[in-house]
Design a protein around this motif. Structure first.
Motif, PDB file in Angstrom:
ATOM      1  N   ILE A 159      -3.998  69.300-120.583  1.00 25.64           N
ATOM      2  CA  ILE A 159      -3.778  68.068-121.081  1.00 25.64           C
ATOM      3  C   ILE A 159      -4.340  67.010-120.249  1.00 25.64           C
ATOM      4  O   ILE A 159      -5.043  66.183-120.865  1.00 25.64           O
ATOM      5  N   ILE A 160      -4.381  66.994-118.699  1.00 26.65           N
ATOM      6  CA  ILE A 160      -4.939  65.949-117.989  1.00 26.65           C
ATOM      7  C   ILE A 160      -6.421  65.850-118.331  1.00 26.65           C
ATOM      8  O   ILE A 160      -6.836  64.608-118.555  1.00 26.65           O
ATOM      9  N   PRO A 161      -7.519  66.908-118.538  1.00 29.25           N
ATOM     10  CA  PRO A 161      -8.920  66.608-118.941  1.00 29.25           C
ATOM     11  C   PRO A 161      -8.942  65.703-120.331  1.00 29.25           C
ATOM     12  O   PRO A 161      -9.608  64.891-120.453  1.00 29.25           O
ATOM     13  N   ILE A 162      -7.986  66.236-121.292  1.00 28.74           N
ATOM     14  CA  ILE A 162      -7.911  65.491-122.428  1.00 28.74           C
ATOM     15  C   ILE A 162      -7.696  64.043-122.241  1.00 28.74           C
ATOM     16  O   ILE A 162      -8.221  63.226-122.930  1.00 28.74           O
ATOM     17  N   PHE A 163      -6.563  63.681-121.601  1.00 31.87           N
ATOM     18  CA  PHE A 163      -6.140  62.521-121.415  1.00 31.87           C
ATOM     19  C   PHE A 163      -7.461  61.712-120.730  1.00 31.87           C
ATOM     20  O   PHE A 163      -7.539  60.508-121.050  1.00 31.87           O
ATOM     21  N   LEU A 164      -7.856  62.292-119.648  1.00 30.42           N
ATOM     22  CA  LEU A 164      -8.862  61.477-119.115  1.00 30.42           C
ATOM     23  C   LEU A 164     -10.248  61.048-119.633  1.00 30.42           C
ATOM     24  O   LEU A 164     -10.789  60.192-119.460  1.00 30.42           O
ATOM     25  N   ILE A 165     -10.624  62.198-120.726  1.00 30.90           N
ATOM     26  CA  ILE A 165     -11.583  61.903-121.496  1.00 30.90           C
ATOM     27  C   ILE A 165     -11.267  60.819-122.544  1.00 30.90           C
ATOM     28  O   ILE A 165     -12.310  60.086-122.648  1.00 30.90           O
ATOM     29  N   ARG A 166     -10.328  61.201-123.118  1.00 36.21           N
ATOM     30  CA  ARG A 166      -9.884  60.256-124.437  1.00 36.21           C
ATOM     31  C   ARG A 166      -9.378  58.876-124.089  1.00 36.21           C
ATOM     32  O   ARG A 166      -9.756  58.038-124.801  1.00 36.21           O
ATOM     33  N   TRP A 167      -8.530  58.866-123.142  1.00 38.40           N
ATOM     34  CA  TRP A 167      -7.892  57.792-122.692  1.00 38.40           C
ATOM     35  C   TRP A 167      -7.920  57.216-121.401  1.00 38.40           C
ATOM     36  O   TRP A 167      -6.969  57.738-120.377  1.00 38.40           O
ATOM     37  N   PRO A 168      -8.915  56.877-120.802  1.00 31.67           N
ATOM     38  CA  PRO A 168      -9.110  56.566-119.223  1.00 31.67           C
ATOM     39  C   PRO A 168      -8.146  55.406-118.786  1.00 31.67           C
ATOM     40  O   PRO A 168      -7.825  54.594-119.552  1.00 31.67           O
ATOM     41  N   ILE A 169      -7.678  55.845-117.447  1.00 30.30           N
ATOM     42  CA  ILE A 169      -6.443  54.904-117.176  1.00 30.30           C
ATOM     43  C   ILE A 169      -7.314  53.351-116.955  1.00 30.30           C
ATOM     44  O   ILE A 169      -6.475  52.511-117.082  1.00 30.30           O
ATOM     45  N   THR A 170      -8.360  53.514-116.747  1.00 28.03           N
ATOM     46  CA  THR A 170      -9.131  52.028-116.499  1.00 28.03           C
ATOM     47  C   THR A 170      -9.309  50.944-117.723  1.00 28.03           C
ATOM     48  O   THR A 170      -9.438  50.039-117.485  1.00 28.03           O
ATOM     49  N   GLN A 171      -9.147  51.672-118.994  1.00 26.86           N
ATOM     50  CA  GLN A 171      -9.100  51.007-119.870  1.00 26.86           C
ATOM     51  C   GLN A 171      -7.934  50.123-120.420  1.00 26.86           C
ATOM     52  O   GLN A 171      -8.021  48.951-120.737  1.00 26.86           O
ATOM     53  N   ASN A 172      -6.706  50.864-119.848  1.00 26.20           N
ATOM     54  CA  ASN A 172      -5.610  50.096-120.456  1.00 26.20           C
ATOM     55  C   ASN A 172      -4.562  50.379-119.298  1.00 26.20           C
ATOM     56  O   ASN A 172      -4.253  51.701-119.049  1.00 26.20           O
ATOM     57  N   ILE A 173      -3.513  49.371-118.870  1.00 24.01           N
ATOM     58  CA  ILE A 173      -2.675  49.987-117.672  1.00 24.01           C
ATOM     59  C   ILE A 173      -1.694  50.850-118.485  1.00 24.01           C
ATOM     60  O   ILE A 173      -0.978  51.533-117.814  1.00 24.01           O
ATOM     61  N   TYR A 174      -1.266  50.847-119.504  1.00 21.17           N
ATOM     62  CA  TYR A 174      -0.419  51.416-120.333  1.00 21.17           C
ATOM     63  C   TYR A 174      -0.755  52.893-120.635  1.00 21.17           C
ATOM     64  O   TYR A 174       0.001  53.846-121.006  1.00 21.17           O
ATOM     65  N   ASN A 175      -2.183  53.332-120.365  1.00 22.61           N
ATOM     66  CA  ASN A 175      -2.579  54.784-120.385  1.00 22.61           C
ATOM     67  C   ASN A 175      -2.240  55.718-119.354  1.00 22.61           C
ATOM     68  O   ASN A 175      -2.366  56.879-119.371  1.00 22.61           O
ATOM     69  N   ILE A 176      -1.350  54.913-118.238  1.00 17.17           N
ATOM     70  CA  ILE A 176      -0.661  55.874-117.476  1.00 17.17           C
ATOM     71  C   ILE A 176       0.417  56.483-117.608  1.00 17.17           C
ATOM     72  O   ILE A 176       0.900  57.482-117.017  1.00 17.17           O
ATOM     73  N   ILE A 177       0.982  55.947-118.995  1.00 11.64           N
ATOM     74  CA  ILE A 177       2.364  56.501-119.224  1.00 11.64           C
ATOM     75  C   ILE A 177       2.128  57.979-119.480  1.00 11.64           C
ATOM     76  O   ILE A 177       3.192  58.823-118.953  1.00 11.64           O
ATOM     77  N   PRO A 178       1.386  58.591-120.249  1.00 14.58           N
ATOM     78  CA  PRO A 178       1.112  59.912-120.361  1.00 14.58           C
ATOM     79  C   PRO A 178       0.911  60.621-119.071  1.00 14.58           C
ATOM     80  O   PRO A 178       1.621  61.908-119.034  1.00 14.58           O
ATOM     81  N   PHE A 179       0.466  60.277-118.028  1.00 15.71           N
ATOM     82  CA  PHE A 179       0.248  60.972-116.950  1.00 15.71           C
ATOM     83  C   PHE A 179       1.496  61.099-116.141  1.00 15.71           C
ATOM     84  O   PHE A 179       2.040  62.144-115.480  1.00 15.71           O
ATOM     85  N   ILE A 180       2.298  60.079-116.293  1.00 15.13           N
ATOM     86  CA  ILE A 180       3.952  60.169-115.787  1.00 15.13           C
ATOM     87  C   ILE A 180       4.619  61.292-116.404  1.00 15.13           C
ATOM     88  O   ILE A 180       5.460  62.055-115.852  1.00 15.13           O
ATOM     89  N   LEU A 181       4.500  61.268-117.913  1.00 15.08           N
ATOM     90  CA  LEU A 181       5.237  62.427-118.722  1.00 15.08           C
ATOM     91  C   LEU A 181       4.732  63.824-117.969  1.00 15.08           C
ATOM     92  O   LEU A 181       5.383  64.635-118.162  1.00 15.08           O
ATOM     93  N   ILE A 182       3.286  63.729-117.856  1.00 15.55           N
ATOM     94  CA  ILE A 182       3.020  65.287-117.199  1.00 15.55           C
ATOM     95  C   ILE A 182       3.196  65.639-116.000  1.00 15.55           C
ATOM     96  O   ILE A 182       3.782  66.757-115.926  1.00 15.55           O
ATOM     97  N   ILE A 183       3.687  64.450-115.078  1.00  9.88           N
ATOM     98  CA  ILE A 183       4.244  65.040-113.757  1.00  9.88           C
ATOM     99  C   ILE A 183       5.777  65.380-114.199  1.00  9.88           C
ATOM    100  O   ILE A 183       6.207  66.145-113.428  1.00  9.88           O
ATOM    101  N   ILE A 184       6.419  64.593-114.885  1.00 10.15           N
ATOM    102  CA  ILE A 184       7.834  65.019-115.297  1.00 10.15           C
ATOM    103  C   ILE A 184       7.967  66.249-115.679  1.00 10.15           C
ATOM    104  O   ILE A 184       8.890  67.095-115.464  1.00 10.15           O
ATOM    105  N   VAL A 185       7.232  66.835-116.601  1.00 14.49           N
ATOM    106  CA  VAL A 185       7.130  68.178-117.398  1.00 14.49           C
ATOM    107  C   VAL A 185       6.617  69.079-116.215  1.00 14.49           C
ATOM    108  O   VAL A 185       7.044  70.383-116.046  1.00 14.49           O
ATOM    109  N   ALA A 186       5.533  68.747-115.552  1.00 15.19           N
ATOM    110  CA  ALA A 186       4.983  69.812-114.581  1.00 15.19           C
ATOM    111  C   ALA A 186       5.761  69.976-113.336  1.00 15.19           C
ATOM    112  O   ALA A 186       5.600  71.034-112.655  1.00 15.19           O
TER     113      ALA A 186
END
Length: 145
Positions: free
Chosen positions: A95-122
């Motif tokens: 998941i993380i490579p897909i998120f980093l390629i498709r929706w970089p964090i630098t593009q929008n501050i709200y793009n960090i939400i999927p990474f928080i969900l990954i941490i919750i699940v991992a």
């Protein structure tokens, strides 16, 4: 003849308990989503009536991998090593490579939400692996009387 018994200290049991408690709401939330989409698909013929057509396939990979990661949490209740490895593989390596390629964090501050969900699940997957490692490492021989 010496018998071997796994030592279960308090910390190891606490790690397993925390992992199980943490994984329960994650699994229940995923089940509610799957049941909701399934019921909607059966009753209306469409799983999500608001879905946009002709979107890229990479958009489907993240939810599929997240569902497989949550399936790994369910497996970890019985087999800690296998379930933890499945969980971490799909969370971190898929998941993380897909998120980093498709929706970089630098593009929008709200793009960090999927990474928080990954941490919750991992996180429970990591705890299940720590529990497995600690419980297999501590073997104490017992003297038979």
């Amino acid at each position: 003849m010496a018998n071997t018994k796994h030592a279960s200290d308090r910390v190891t049991k606490s790690i397993r308990l925390i992992a199980r408690i943490w994984s329960i709401p994650v699994i229940v939330y995923a089940l509610v989503l799957v049941v909701g989409y399934t019921v909607n698909w059966i009753t209306t013929g469409v799983a999500d009536p608001y879905a946009v057509e002709n979107y890229p396939f990479i958009e489907n990979l993240s939810p599929i991998f997240m569902l497989l990661a949550i399936l790994g949490l369910g497996i970890a209740w019985r087999k800690e090593k296998l379930g933890g490895i499945i969980n971490l593989f799909f969370c971190c390596l898929a998941i993380i490579p897909i998120f980093l390629i498709r929706w970089p964090i630098t593009q929008n501050i709200y793009n960090i939400i999927p990474f928080i969900l990954i941490i919750i699940v991992a996180f429970p997957g990591i705890l299940f692996l720590i529990y497995w490692w600690r419980s297999k490492k501590r073997i104490i021989p017992q003297n038979s009387a």
